[in-house]
Write an enzyme that holds these catalytic residues in place. Structure first.
Site, short mmCIF file in Angstrom:
data_model
loop_
_atom_site.label_atom_id
_atom_site.label_comp_id
_atom_site.label_asym_id
_atom_site.label_seq_id
_atom_site.Cartn_x
_atom_site.Cartn_y
_atom_site.Cartn_z
N CYS A 154 -19.02 3.77 52.63
CA CYS A 154 -17.83 4.63 52.77
C CYS A 154 -16.90 4.45 51.58
CB CYS A 154 -17.10 4.29 54.08
SG CYS A 154 -15.58 5.22 54.31
N CYS A 157 -13.15 4.49 52.54
CA CYS A 157 -12.68 3.23 53.15
C CYS A 157 -12.48 2.14 52.11
CB CYS A 157 -13.68 2.74 54.18
SG CYS A 157 -14.21 3.96 55.40
N ASP A 158 -13.48 1.97 51.24
CA ASP A 158 -13.52 0.79 50.38
C ASP A 158 -13.27 1.07 48.91
OD1 ASP A 158 -14.21 -0.75 52.63
OD2 ASP A 158 -16.31 -0.20 52.41
#
Length: 330
Positions: A154, A157-158
């Site tokens: 992701c 997300c990261d």
């Protein structure tokens, strides 16, 4: 961002016999809930999260009505709000098994028992499975050990954790190219690695990718992810020449497709050899009263497709219940 819906009302949900129980709160599940609620059906959603893969997507540019694009988290929030306004609650739990107990298949609606990993049980006359699919893994040494330590599925997300650092994106489809573009836009030094010579992504994304100047290593696979407490390097192999080399990186973002999350229904005999759930044009599975929609049906994996299938599944559940009611003079 999201309220926890069904958690606040104790065992009330378990005592009820639901007309429709929807498993999954992605675009297919949300849409099925919207239609089922508007049909006047008693509807509950069981899901371990909201939005599924949609919520993890940085920018969605091909969903009708949003020509400038919309983030996956925002579209998830809008769908969730729509569902809440119709009075549909969501219980956050993961389904472990569906038992077709007390089920007289063609004589009346089944009273399915849905068991969750939190030890709860819910009963429903019909079920719509819309759990989607999980990111496919490379299945190479180091991947499992370093997941969350530089290995990610992701970028939204990261990605911010890797600003100014070097990463590779693995894949050649829409998601891989889109996420590579996103990573570059936030200041990540990104290189794309793809096992083929040609990309599978839409032409518009391929054009945008080439214009970005992101380097691509083609005809190449990752054979190992190296590191102790974090990702330090990857081992790459050219599939045509067999040549191997090591490349120092801080992160590995993997976007090579998806696998269906259907282990909990395989005992019902409704999955194919790959774990997907075949359906007919009405989203019916092999078990009457159980319907499926979205990525788990192994169709073109797009939000618009999942939404359409969710609507059809809800309508089919309604018709299933209506036919039984007519037959029994209700």
């Amino acid at each position: 961002m999201f309220s926890l819906g069904g958690f606040s009302r104790g065992g009330e949900y378990e005592k009820k016999l639901w007309d429709v129980l929807i498993i999954g709160a992605g675009p297919a599940g949300f849409t099925a809930a919207i239609y089922a609620a508007r049909f006047g059906l008693e509807t509950l959603i069981l899901s371990k999260d909201l939005g599924g893969n949609m919520a993890l997507t940085d920018l969605i540019e091909n969903y009708p009505g949003f020509p400038e694009g919309i983030s996956g988290s925002e579209l998830t929030a809008r769908m969730h709000e729509h569902v809440k306004r119709l009075g549909v609650d969501i219980v956050f739990d993961e389904v472990e098994r569906i038992d077709p107990a007390e089920c007289a298949y063609y004589e009346g609606p089944c009273k399915f028992t849905v068991k969750t990993k939190n030890g709860k049980e819910y009963r429903a006359k019909t079920i719509i499975i819309a759990v989607g699919a999980a990111p496919r893994k490379l299945k190479v040494p180091g991947e499992e050990e370093l997941t969350g330590k530089g290995v990610s599925y992701c970028a939204t997300c990261d990605g911010p954790l890797f600003k100014g650092k070097k990463v590779i994106v693995v894949g050649g489809g829409n998601t891989a190219l889109q996420e590579a573009l996103y990573l570059k836009s936030i200041g990540v030094d990104v290189t794309l690695v793809h096992r083929r010579q040609k990309f599978r992504a839409d032409k518009i994304l391929q054009d945008r990718f080439r214009e970005s100047g992101i380097p691509a290593i083609l005809d190449t696979v990752v054979t190992e992810i190296i590191g102790k407490d974090k990702v330090e390097a990857v081992r790459l192999k050219n599939v045509k020449t067999g040549e191997e080399k090591e490349m120092k990186v801080d992160g590995v973002f993997i976007f090579i497709g998806y696998e269906p999350k259907t282990d909990f229904v395989k005992h019902l005999g409704i999955t194919d050899d790959y774990g997907y759930i075949p359906v007919d044009m009405h989203m019916r599975t092999k078990v009457p009263g159980i319907f499926a929609a979205g990525d788990i049906t192994n169709v073109f994996k797009q939000i618009a497709v999942a939404v359409g299938q969710g609507a059809i599944a809800a309508n089919s559940a309604k018709e299933f219940l209506e036919k039984w009611a007519e037959k029994n003079g209700e």
